[in-house]
Design a protein around this motif. Structure first.
Motif, PDB file in Angstrom:
ATOM      1  N   MET A  38     -13.752 -13.056  21.684  1.00 34.72           N
ATOM      2  CA  MET A  38     -13.554 -11.746  22.306  1.00 34.72           C
ATOM      3  C   MET A  38     -14.911 -11.118  22.667  1.00 34.72           C
ATOM      4  SD  MET A  38     -11.687  -8.371  20.695  1.00 34.72           S
ATOM      5  CE  MET A  38     -12.942  -8.026  19.464  1.00 34.72           C
ATOM      6  N   LEU A  39     -15.841 -11.167  21.759  1.00 37.20           N
ATOM      7  CA  LEU A  39     -17.159 -10.565  21.987  1.00 37.20           C
ATOM      8  C   LEU A  39     -17.917 -11.252  23.116  1.00 37.20           C
ATOM      9  CD1 LEU A  39     -18.180  -9.987  18.275  1.00 37.20           C
ATOM     10  CD2 LEU A  39     -17.615  -8.222  19.959  1.00 37.20           C
ATOM     11  N   ASN A  40     -17.654 -12.519  23.317  1.00 37.30           N
ATOM     12  CA  ASN A  40     -18.345 -13.256  24.371  1.00 37.30           C
ATOM     13  C   ASN A  40     -17.715 -13.073  25.753  1.00 37.30           C
ATOM     14  OD1 ASN A  40     -20.717 -14.746  23.289  1.00 37.30           O
ATOM     15  ND2 ASN A  40     -19.181 -15.382  21.804  1.00 37.30           N
TER      16      ASN A  40
ATOM     17  N   LEU B 273     -12.056  -2.217  19.752  1.00 32.41           N
ATOM     18  CA  LEU B 273     -12.479  -2.093  18.362  1.00 32.41           C
ATOM     19  C   LEU B 273     -11.726  -3.064  17.464  1.00 32.41           C
ATOM     20  CD1 LEU B 273     -12.164   1.805  18.196  1.00 32.41           C
ATOM     21  CD2 LEU B 273     -14.174   0.479  18.888  1.00 32.41           C
ATOM     22  N   ASP B 274     -12.460  -3.734  16.599  1.00 33.23           N
ATOM     23  CA  ASP B 274     -11.871  -4.429  15.461  1.00 33.23           C
ATOM     24  C   ASP B 274     -11.740  -3.379  14.355  1.00 33.23           C
ATOM     25  OD1 ASP B 274     -11.083  -6.535  13.691  1.00 33.23           O
ATOM     26  OD2 ASP B 274     -13.137  -6.612  12.927  1.00 33.23           O
TER      27      ASP B 274
ATOM     28  N   ASP C 106      -5.284 -14.548  18.389  1.00 34.61           N
ATOM     29  CA  ASP C 106      -6.016 -14.959  19.586  1.00 34.61           C
ATOM     30  C   ASP C 106      -6.479 -13.700  20.321  1.00 34.61           C
ATOM     31  OD1 ASP C 106      -7.014 -16.253  21.772  1.00 34.61           O
ATOM     32  OD2 ASP C 106      -5.133 -17.201  22.368  1.00 34.61           O
ATOM     33  N   LYS C 107      -7.533 -13.071  19.806  1.00 29.37           N
ATOM     34  CA  LYS C 107      -7.981 -11.781  20.335  1.00 29.37           C
ATOM     35  C   LYS C 107      -8.455 -11.877  21.780  1.00 29.37           C
ATOM     36  CE  LYS C 107      -9.323  -9.699  15.937  1.00 29.37           C
ATOM     37  NZ  LYS C 107     -10.378  -8.962  15.229  1.00 29.37           N
ATOM     38  N   ASP C 108      -9.097 -12.967  22.150  1.00 30.51           N
ATOM     39  CA  ASP C 108      -9.591 -13.073  23.519  1.00 30.51           C
ATOM     40  C   ASP C 108      -8.439 -13.165  24.521  1.00 30.51           C
ATOM     41  OD1 ASP C 108      -9.456 -15.652  22.148  1.00 30.51           O
ATOM     42  OD2 ASP C 108     -10.228 -16.556  23.993  1.00 30.51           O
ATOM     43  N   ARG C 109      -7.327 -13.804  24.169  1.00 36.56           N
ATOM     44  CA  ARG C 109      -6.166 -13.865  25.059  1.00 36.56           C
ATOM     45  C   ARG C 109      -5.603 -12.471  25.294  1.00 36.56           C
ATOM     46  NH1 ARG C 109      -1.161 -13.199  24.184  1.00 36.56           N
ATOM     47  NH2 ARG C 109      -1.317 -13.538  21.944  1.00 36.56           N
TER      48      ARG C 109
ATOM     49  N   ILE D 195      -7.901  -4.174  18.695  1.00 32.63           N
ATOM     50  CA  ILE D 195      -7.338  -5.516  18.584  1.00 32.63           C
ATOM     51  C   ILE D 195      -7.740  -6.024  17.209  1.00 32.63           C
ATOM     52  CG2 ILE D 195      -7.218  -7.849  19.520  1.00 32.63           C
ATOM     53  CD1 ILE D 195      -8.044  -6.733  22.242  1.00 32.63           C
ATOM     54  N   THR D 196      -6.750  -6.178  16.331  1.00 29.54           N
ATOM     55  CA  THR D 196      -7.034  -6.528  14.947  1.00 29.54           C
ATOM     56  C   THR D 196      -6.151  -7.685  14.484  1.00 29.54           C
ATOM     57  OG1 THR D 196      -7.156  -5.672  12.676  1.00 29.54           O
ATOM     58  CG2 THR D 196      -5.469  -4.709  14.104  1.00 29.54           C
ATOM     59  N   GLY D 197      -6.696  -8.471  13.604  1.00 24.28           N
ATOM     60  CA  GLY D 197      -5.990  -9.630  13.086  1.00 24.28           C
ATOM     61  C   GLY D 197      -4.938  -9.304  12.042  1.00 24.28           C
TER      62      GLY D 197
END
Length: 164
Positions: free
Chosen positions: A108-110, A7-8, A77-80, A51-53
């Motif tokens: 991240m979504l991809n 979740l964002d 870097d959410k995908d990392r 995972i939030t910025g």
């Protein structure tokens, strides 16, 4: 079968508005239906990560309140971080779903097997996700996503048994 939802916060769990008092105390509004969906998802033996910025003590409090197992704040870097989490949990990418609403969620979504955005997600995200939800961020979008995944996982009867 989806085993982990990611979740964002701003724009997904909340409506994305930042409210500051004169003393610069931050406020956020969360939807209780999202919360019930999250706690029930966990009771079914599934996992949840945020995972939030941004960093916020309010998000920590809400995460603890709901029993969310994995909280990552201040992430650029959410995908990392997501890759590391998936590896640490010994999951496959197709066993993960995520919701995001803006460009910092794009990579991240991809990565995940199922991707969602609230109805008010930005156009670039709306074009890339598997499902644009009917609900806006902070207004039941996370619950809508969970309901879809519960049905796809064939967990509806178990979901209902938690409460009836």
């Amino acid at each position: 079968m989806i085993k982990l939802i990611v979740l964002d916060v701003d724009g997904c769990l909340s409506d994305g508005k930042l409210i500051y008092s004169a003393e610069t105390i931050e406020s956020k509004v969360f939807n209780v239906k999202d919360g019930l969906g999250i706690t029930t998802w966990i009771k079914l033996g599934n996992r949840v990560a945020i995972i939030t910025g941004r960093k916020s003590s309010i998000v920590k409090k809400r995460s603890d309140e709901l029993g969310i197992q994995h909280l990552f704040q201040g992430i650029k870097d959410k995908d990392r971080v997501l890759k590391e989490l998936i590896d640490s949990l010994d999951l496959k990418y197709y066993e993960v779903a995520a919701i995001g609403d803006d460009l910092n969620d794009y990579n991240m979504l991809n990565l995940v097997g199922r991707s969602f955005t609230p109805n008010d997600g930005v156009k670039e995200i709306r074009k890339t996700v598997n499902k644009v939800l009917a609900s806006d961020g902070g207004n039941g979008a996370v619950r809508e996503m969970i309901d879809i995944l519960v049905d796809e996982n064939n967990q509806r009867d178990d979901f209902m048994k938690v409460w009836i």
